[in-house]
Design a protein around this motif. Structure first.
Motif, PDB file in Angstrom:
ATOM      1  N   GLU A   1       0.900  -1.157  -0.106  1.00 14.74           N
ATOM      2  CA  GLU A   1       0.010   0.091   0.047  1.00 14.74           C
ATOM      3  C   GLU A   1       0.797   1.135   0.014  1.00 14.74           C
ATOM      4  O   GLU A   1       0.587   2.318  -0.743  1.00 14.74           O
TER       5      GLU A   1
ATOM      6  N   LYS B   1       2.283   1.780  -3.342  1.00 14.05           N
ATOM      7  CA  LYS B   1       1.174   2.205  -4.184  1.00 14.05           C
ATOM      8  C   LYS B   1       1.119   3.722  -4.016  1.00 14.05           C
ATOM      9  O   LYS B   1       0.885   4.504  -5.104  1.00 14.05           O
TER      10      LYS B   1
ATOM     11  N   THR C   1      -3.751   0.787   6.131  1.00 11.07           N
ATOM     12  CA  THR C   1      -3.871  -0.001   4.741  1.00 11.07           C
ATOM     13  C   THR C   1      -5.130   0.257   4.106  1.00 11.07           C
ATOM     14  O   THR C   1      -5.401   0.555   3.101  1.00 11.07           O
ATOM     15  N   LYS C   2      -6.180  -0.146   5.211  1.00 14.36           N
ATOM     16  CA  LYS C   2      -7.532  -0.146   4.731  1.00 14.36           C
ATOM     17  C   LYS C   2      -8.326   1.145   5.216  1.00 14.36           C
ATOM     18  O   LYS C   2      -9.599   0.999   5.111  1.00 14.36           O
TER      19      LYS C   2
END
Ligand code: DC
Length: 228
Positions: free
Chosen positions: A155, A158, A207-208
């Motif tokens: 992540e 990205k 991350t989420k």
């Protein structure tokens, strides 16, 4: 202690979003903000400008203690303007090259020692949000609120990839994931101030989670601990 300046430390690897979260928290609380990574970046840039070699420990420590730097706060909660010897170097210190050299000078104990006091003076009324790698473990070890923000290597790579595309610099995602993992390995295993969660830190994994969700969780922790 009632006469102590409240300090909130936010540590974690690069790309975890700690800069964004720290700036939002500082703005929301009306606190000062310390971007400690910028100090290592400034030292790397100052060394380049003054032709100090990155293996000259003594000269680097002197430069770290005496370099002429100023941080100008951004009232809107964005990144501070960073001045080196009267020049605005805010963008310059974000280059890959300066970042790489910053990570080289950051492993030198004499440099860390010289920058210690320069970081601690940021603790002023009404309070401080300090962002870095060793804020909660070393520089402000007795801070009231400690946050450790992380995200998976994939992540974080990205996010970096997206930033580079926006800056029109390309690098493959696979290469970036590799780089992020290597940097984690170096940061976590260096002998001085390795990156790790401070005792008593709350762990947040972005991350989420959205920026708003991380902010809400961090803000709640501050409310719980400081009642503000
Ligand atoms: O967070 P950043 O990418 O701006 O940090 C630049 C470099 O400085 C990075 O290699 C890690 C190092 N650093 C450190 O060792 N200790 C800190 N408190 C902050 C940054």
């Amino acid at each position: 202690m009632t006469d102590k300046v409240p300090i909130i430390t936010v540590d974690g690897p690069s790309g975890s979003g700690k800069g964004t979260i720290s700036q939002l928290l500082a703005s929301d609380l009306g606190f000062h903000y310390l971007d400690s990574g910028a100090l290592y970046r400034l030292l790397a840039l100052a060394a380049q400008r003054h032709q100090v070699s990155l293996d000259n420990v003594e000269a680097l420590a002197v430069l770290a203690a005496h370099m002429d730097i100023t941080f100008e706060m951004n009232p809107d909660g964005g990144p501070p303007t960073v001045i080196l010897e009267s020049e605005d170097v805010s963008s310059l210190i974000r280059s890959e090259d300066v970042g790489k050299n910053a990570s080289i000078v950051a492993v030198i104990p004499e440099v860390r020692q010289a920058l210690l006091r320069r970081q601690q003076v940021f603790a002023r009324e009404p309070g401080l949000v300090a962002d870095g790698r060793d804020m909660g473990t070393v520089v402000f070890a007795d801070a009231e609120v400690k946050i450790y923000l992380t995200a998976s290597a994939e992540e974080r790579a990205k996010r970096r990839h997206k930033q580079l595309i926006d800056k029109e610099e390309s690098d493959s995602l696979a290469a970036l994931i590799d780089m992020v993992k290597q940097r984690d390995e170096r940061d976590q295993n260096r002998s001085v101030s390795p990156l790790r969660p401070a005792e008593g830190a709350i762990l947040l994994d972005s991350t989420k989670l959205s920026v708003a969700e991380v902010f809400t969780a961090a803000r709640q922790e501050i409310r719980n601990k400081l009642n503000i």
